[in-house]
Design a protein around this motif. Structure first.
Motif, PDB file in Angstrom:
ATOM      1  N   TYR A 198     -15.633  35.849 -50.772  1.00  0.00           N
ATOM      2  CA  TYR A 198     -14.260  35.783 -50.677  1.00  0.00           C
ATOM      3  C   TYR A 198     -13.884  35.049 -51.909  1.00  0.00           C
ATOM      4  O   TYR A 198     -14.500  34.165 -52.206  1.00  0.00           O
ATOM      5  CB  TYR A 198     -13.837  35.224 -49.645  1.00  0.00           C
ATOM      6  N   ALA A 199     -12.535  35.520 -52.333  1.00  0.00           N
ATOM      7  CA  ALA A 199     -11.846  34.486 -53.194  1.00  0.00           C
ATOM      8  C   ALA A 199     -10.562  33.834 -52.542  1.00  0.00           C
ATOM      9  O   ALA A 199      -9.868  34.616 -52.061  1.00  0.00           O
ATOM     10  CB  ALA A 199     -11.388  35.334 -54.613  1.00  0.00           C
TER      11      ALA A 199
ATOM     12  N   ASP B 232       2.850  34.171 -55.317  1.00  0.00           N
ATOM     13  CA  ASP B 232       2.410  33.269 -56.599  1.00  0.00           C
ATOM     14  C   ASP B 232       0.794  33.320 -56.491  1.00  0.00           C
ATOM     15  O   ASP B 232      -0.057  33.404 -57.485  1.00  0.00           O
ATOM     16  CB  ASP B 232       2.912  31.851 -56.561  1.00  0.00           C
ATOM     17  N   GLY B 233       0.364  32.906 -55.434  1.00  0.00           N
ATOM     18  CA  GLY B 233      -1.276  32.773 -55.094  1.00  0.00           C
ATOM     19  C   GLY B 233      -1.741  34.238 -55.343  1.00  0.00           C
ATOM     20  O   GLY B 233      -3.001  34.359 -55.707  1.00  0.00           O
ATOM     21  N   LEU B 234      -1.073  35.521 -55.053  1.00  0.00           N
ATOM     22  CA  LEU B 234      -1.709  36.802 -55.114  1.00  0.00           C
ATOM     23  C   LEU B 234      -2.103  37.068 -56.709  1.00  0.00           C
ATOM     24  O   LEU B 234      -3.038  37.753 -57.061  1.00  0.00           O
ATOM     25  CB  LEU B 234      -0.416  37.709 -54.605  1.00  0.00           C
ATOM     26  N   GLY B 235      -1.313  36.545 -57.635  1.00  0.00           N
ATOM     27  CA  GLY B 235      -1.388  36.522 -59.000  1.00  0.00           C
ATOM     28  C   GLY B 235      -2.542  35.890 -59.349  1.00  0.00           C
ATOM     29  O   GLY B 235      -3.216  36.256 -60.636  1.00  0.00           O
ATOM     30  N   GLN B 236      -3.204  35.086 -58.661  1.00  0.00           N
ATOM     31  CA  GLN B 236      -4.547  34.369 -59.008  1.00  0.00           C
ATOM     32  C   GLN B 236      -5.855  34.784 -58.574  1.00  0.00           C
ATOM     33  O   GLN B 236      -6.886  34.457 -58.688  1.00  0.00           O
ATOM     34  CB  GLN B 236      -4.232  32.864 -58.710  1.00  0.00           C
ATOM     35  N   LEU B 237      -5.613  35.856 -57.675  1.00  0.00           N
ATOM     36  CA  LEU B 237      -6.906  36.435 -56.910  1.00  0.00           C
ATOM     37  C   LEU B 237      -7.170  37.510 -57.786  1.00  0.00           C
ATOM     38  O   LEU B 237      -6.570  38.544 -58.526  1.00  0.00           O
ATOM     39  CB  LEU B 237      -6.370  36.892 -55.539  1.00  0.00           C
ATOM     40  N   PRO B 238      -8.527  37.723 -58.030  1.00  0.00           N
ATOM     41  CA  PRO B 238      -9.166  38.691 -58.423  1.00  0.00           C
ATOM     42  C   PRO B 238      -9.367  40.090 -57.821  1.00  0.00           C
ATOM     43  O   PRO B 238      -8.772  40.388 -56.665  1.00  0.00           O
ATOM     44  CB  PRO B 238     -10.648  38.407 -58.767  1.00  0.00           C
ATOM     45  N   LEU B 239      -9.592  41.288 -58.479  1.00  0.00           N
ATOM     46  CA  LEU B 239      -9.203  42.630 -57.803  1.00  0.00           C
ATOM     47  C   LEU B 239     -10.681  43.093 -57.203  1.00  0.00           C
ATOM     48  O   LEU B 239     -10.590  44.039 -56.651  1.00  0.00           O
ATOM     49  CB  LEU B 239      -8.558  43.472 -58.782  1.00  0.00           C
ATOM     50  N   ASP B 240     -11.812  42.401 -57.542  1.00  0.00           N
ATOM     51  CA  ASP B 240     -13.066  42.779 -57.372  1.00  0.00           C
ATOM     52  C   ASP B 240     -13.569  42.508 -56.037  1.00  0.00           C
ATOM     53  O   ASP B 240     -14.881  42.692 -55.628  1.00  0.00           O
ATOM     54  CB  ASP B 240     -14.031  42.527 -58.471  1.00  0.00           C
ATOM     55  N   ARG B 241     -13.122  41.758 -55.283  1.00  0.00           N
ATOM     56  CA  ARG B 241     -13.507  41.270 -54.170  1.00  0.00           C
ATOM     57  C   ARG B 241     -12.177  40.876 -52.984  1.00  0.00           C
ATOM     58  O   ARG B 241     -11.204  40.468 -53.566  1.00  0.00           O
ATOM     59  CB  ARG B 241     -14.322  39.965 -54.214  1.00  0.00           C
TER      60      ARG B 241
ATOM     61  N   THR C  25      -4.185  44.335 -54.993  1.00  0.00           N
ATOM     62  CA  THR C  25      -5.048  43.519 -54.766  1.00  0.00           C
ATOM     63  C   THR C  25      -5.562  43.403 -53.282  1.00  0.00           C
ATOM     64  O   THR C  25      -4.853  43.277 -52.528  1.00  0.00           O
ATOM     65  CB  THR C  25      -4.469  41.798 -54.820  1.00  0.00           C
ATOM     66  N   PRO C  26      -6.941  43.166 -53.202  1.00  0.00           N
ATOM     67  CA  PRO C  26      -7.488  43.283 -51.825  1.00  0.00           C
ATOM     68  C   PRO C  26      -7.379  41.923 -50.961  1.00  0.00           C
ATOM     69  O   PRO C  26      -8.067  41.547 -50.654  1.00  0.00           O
ATOM     70  CB  PRO C  26      -9.044  43.580 -51.865  1.00  0.00           C
ATOM     71  N   LEU C  27      -6.015  41.560 -50.685  1.00  0.00           N
ATOM     72  CA  LEU C  27      -5.548  40.549 -49.912  1.00  0.00           C
ATOM     73  C   LEU C  27      -5.961  40.533 -48.324  1.00  0.00           C
ATOM     74  O   LEU C  27      -5.069  41.605 -47.824  1.00  0.00           O
ATOM     75  CB  LEU C  27      -4.211  39.861 -50.142  1.00  0.00           C
ATOM     76  N   GLU C  28      -6.710  40.237 -47.691  1.00  0.00           N
ATOM     77  CA  GLU C  28      -7.201  40.457 -46.313  1.00  0.00           C
ATOM     78  C   GLU C  28      -6.447  39.556 -45.430  1.00  0.00           C
ATOM     79  O   GLU C  28      -5.720  40.052 -44.626  1.00  0.00           O
ATOM     80  CB  GLU C  28      -8.540  40.162 -45.983  1.00  0.00           C
ATOM     81  N   TYR C  29      -6.279  38.180 -45.629  1.00  0.00           N
ATOM     82  CA  TYR C  29      -5.705  37.219 -44.663  1.00  0.00           C
ATOM     83  C   TYR C  29      -4.470  36.105 -45.412  1.00  0.00           C
ATOM     84  O   TYR C  29      -5.157  35.886 -46.392  1.00  0.00           O
ATOM     85  CB  TYR C  29      -6.605  36.454 -43.748  1.00  0.00           C
ATOM     86  N   VAL C  30      -3.658  35.775 -44.812  1.00  0.00           N
ATOM     87  CA  VAL C  30      -2.911  34.579 -45.244  1.00  0.00           C
ATOM     88  C   VAL C  30      -2.819  33.581 -44.103  1.00  0.00           C
ATOM     89  O   VAL C  30      -2.524  34.012 -42.871  1.00  0.00           O
ATOM     90  CB  VAL C  30      -1.493  35.136 -45.452  1.00  0.00           C
ATOM     91  N   TYR C  31      -3.411  32.731 -44.314  1.00  0.00           N
ATOM     92  CA  TYR C  31      -3.345  31.515 -43.247  1.00  0.00           C
ATOM     93  C   TYR C  31      -2.164  30.436 -43.557  1.00  0.00           C
ATOM     94  O   TYR C  31      -2.038  30.065 -44.666  1.00  0.00           O
ATOM     95  CB  TYR C  31      -4.801  30.565 -43.287  1.00  0.00           C
ATOM     96  N   THR C  32      -1.498  30.208 -42.473  1.00  0.00           N
ATOM     97  CA  THR C  32      -0.362  29.082 -42.894  1.00  0.00           C
ATOM     98  C   THR C  32      -0.772  27.952 -42.033  1.00  0.00           C
ATOM     99  O   THR C  32      -0.858  28.158 -40.701  1.00  0.00           O
ATOM    100  CB  THR C  32       1.117  29.578 -42.379  1.00  0.00           C
ATOM    101  N   HIS C  33      -0.566  26.725 -42.467  1.00  0.00           N
ATOM    102  CA  HIS C  33      -1.090  25.423 -41.578  1.00  0.00           C
ATOM    103  C   HIS C  33       0.144  24.647 -41.510  1.00  0.00           C
ATOM    104  O   HIS C  33       1.006  24.176 -42.728  1.00  0.00           O
ATOM    105  CB  HIS C  33      -2.018  24.763 -42.640  1.00  0.00           C
TER     106      HIS C  33
END
Length: 455
Positions: free
Chosen positions: A183-184, A350-359, A395-403
């Motif tokens: 994961y990234a 904003d965070g989405l733009g920092q994630l890679p596309l390969d994982r 972007t293969p974003l799987e989950y967003v955790y909010t704390h």
């Protein structure tokens, strides 16, 4: 007029004698403090600690300079102040501030509790060096990254911090291997809303003339106000007129309800505080002081106070008090609640733009949920709605955790902490990587989703 700098004796941080039973050691906090001090160095830490304590006592004794924030810490070294508070909690408690400390000590305790795991993280030395040095003004983000990394480590994962590329493209914070997946992970820390800060400044301006008048006649007063419109729309003389109306007959409390708000003003009974002061000192600005003055404790209650006091041997503590005014104010206007209840959608985008596309990618957003239950309930509704419709594109974003992190400073404890976590599937290919996603609380704490306002 210029004031003399506060002199701090060389032994000001040294405790002489055995540790009292009411002041127990905290091995987890101690481990975190000693570990972080290693990245600063003894001489440098003594210099930064001295600067922190001088600022605290200078503000107490001399007050804030005109045009300054009046904060107890230098915003250029917020990390130094946090480390100072954590150290004070274990080694020189007379310098500990339970209000701000309730935000700091539980985080340090969690880091110390997970230190053996964190030391296995590739790249942690570089990340720590940046936090105590170049990023000392904004340490909440790096501290949040440590908490998130520890959560993946506890789940059996392997973590590597991604090196920062100076002048290069923005990267995610860490790579995580867990359950046969790579994961990234990107971490985002939100601060308290600017809208809330503006309303707090507006409340001080609205109460200022009344506070000055009551101080001039030494009439101890307790006022409670619920604003039904945004504070920016409240007339400048709103509270002044209410105070003047009560002053016509101060033998009874004055109550009102109109389009702008509702509330009451009456005499403040100092006897409970004065009785307590006969046998003990009370920390100025503490929840215990507020409880003695108002008769109860309310978590995260907005308050403005003014007191005439005699300092104890330590000027952070009250020896005598013969005058006080308290204003408790609560913003109930829908626009006020909405303005404070910022969604996490911008941080996620904003965070989405920092994630890679390969994982697969995961984003964690954390914030202090201290704006009131109505605000946090609305914020949670917005998170549920915005994440349901969020499109991560390619972007293969799987989950967003909010704390939701909720520190507080009860009158009978040095700190207390509540924490709830919400996680949302965006484009999930499997089960959530973290099923017990608490960051600060101990593993024995009950896991629950949603917000801490839910009973």
């Amino acid at each position: 007029m210029a004031t003399e700098p506060i002199e701090i004796p060389e032994d000001f941080f040294d405790f002489d004698g055995e540790r009292p039973e009411e002041w127990p050691d905290n091995p987890d906090v101690r481990r975190a403090v000693e570990w972080m001090r290693c990245y600063i160095g003894e001489a440098e830490w003594k210099r930064r600690r001295l600067a922190a304590v001088r600022r605290v006592y200078d503000l107490i004794v001399n007050g804030a300079e005109p045009g300054t924030t009046g904060r107890f810490f230098d915003e250029r070294d917020s990390f130094g102040y946090q480390l100072f508070l954590a150290e004070a909690y274990i080694d020189h408690v007379w310098n500990y501030d339970p209000v701000f400390g309730s935000r700091v000590v539980p985080v340090f305790a969690a880091i110390g509790r997970n230190l053996d795991l964190l030391l296995t993280v590739v790249g942690i030395g570089e990340r720590m060096t940046r936090m105590v040095g170049a990023e000392r003004a904004q340490p909440n983000g790096p501290l949040f990254e440590l908490l998130v990394a520890a959560a993946y480590l506890r789940a059996g994962g392997r973590v590597r911090f991604v090196p920062e590329q100076r002048g290069g493209p923005r990267t995610h914070d860490m790579d995580v291997e867990l359950g046969g997946h790579d994961y990234a992970v990107e971490c985002k820390r939100m601060e308290v809303s600017e809208f809330g800060d503006m309303e707090r400044s507006r409340a001080r301006a609205l109460w200022g003339p009344s506070s000055a008048f009551l101080a001039s006649i030494l009439r101890s007063t307790f006022a409670e106000v619920e604003f039904l419109v945004p504070l920016a729309d409240v007339p400048d003389d709103y509270l002044t007129r209410k105070t003047q109306a009560w002053h016509l007959d101060p033998s009874r409390s004055f109550q009102w309800a109109d389009e702008q708000g509702r509330g009451r003003i009456g005499s403040l009974d100092l006897r409970p505080l004065q009785k307590e002061l006969e046998n003990d000192f009370i920390l100025n600005g503490s929840a215990r002081l507020s409880e003695l003055l108002t008769g109860r404790y309310k978590r995260h209650q907005s308050m403005i106070s003014s007191l005439r006091i005699k300092f104890g041997d330590n000027p952070r503590y009250i020896d005598e008090c013969d005058y006080a005014t308290i204003l408790e104010w609560t913003p109930l206007a829908p626009a006020s609640i909405s303005g404070r209840a910022r969604d996490v959608i911008r941080k996620v985008a904003d965070g989405l733009g920092q994630l890679p596309l390969d994982r697969p990618g995961i984003i964690h957003v954390g914030f202090e949920a201290v704006e009131g239950d109505e605000v946090e309930a609305l914020r949670h509704q917005r998170i549920v709605a915005s994440m349901a419709d969020f499109d991560p594109g390619e972007t293969p974003l799987e989950y967003v955790y909010t704390h939701f992190l909720a520190p507080e400073s009860p009158p009978d404890q040095s700190w207390a902490y509540d924490e709830t976590t919400d996680f949302r599937s965006i484009r999930a290919a499997g089960r959530p990587p973290l099923v017990e996603p608490f960051l600060v609380l101990e593993p024995s704490a009950a896991q629950r989703r949603g917000g801490h306002w839910q009973k």
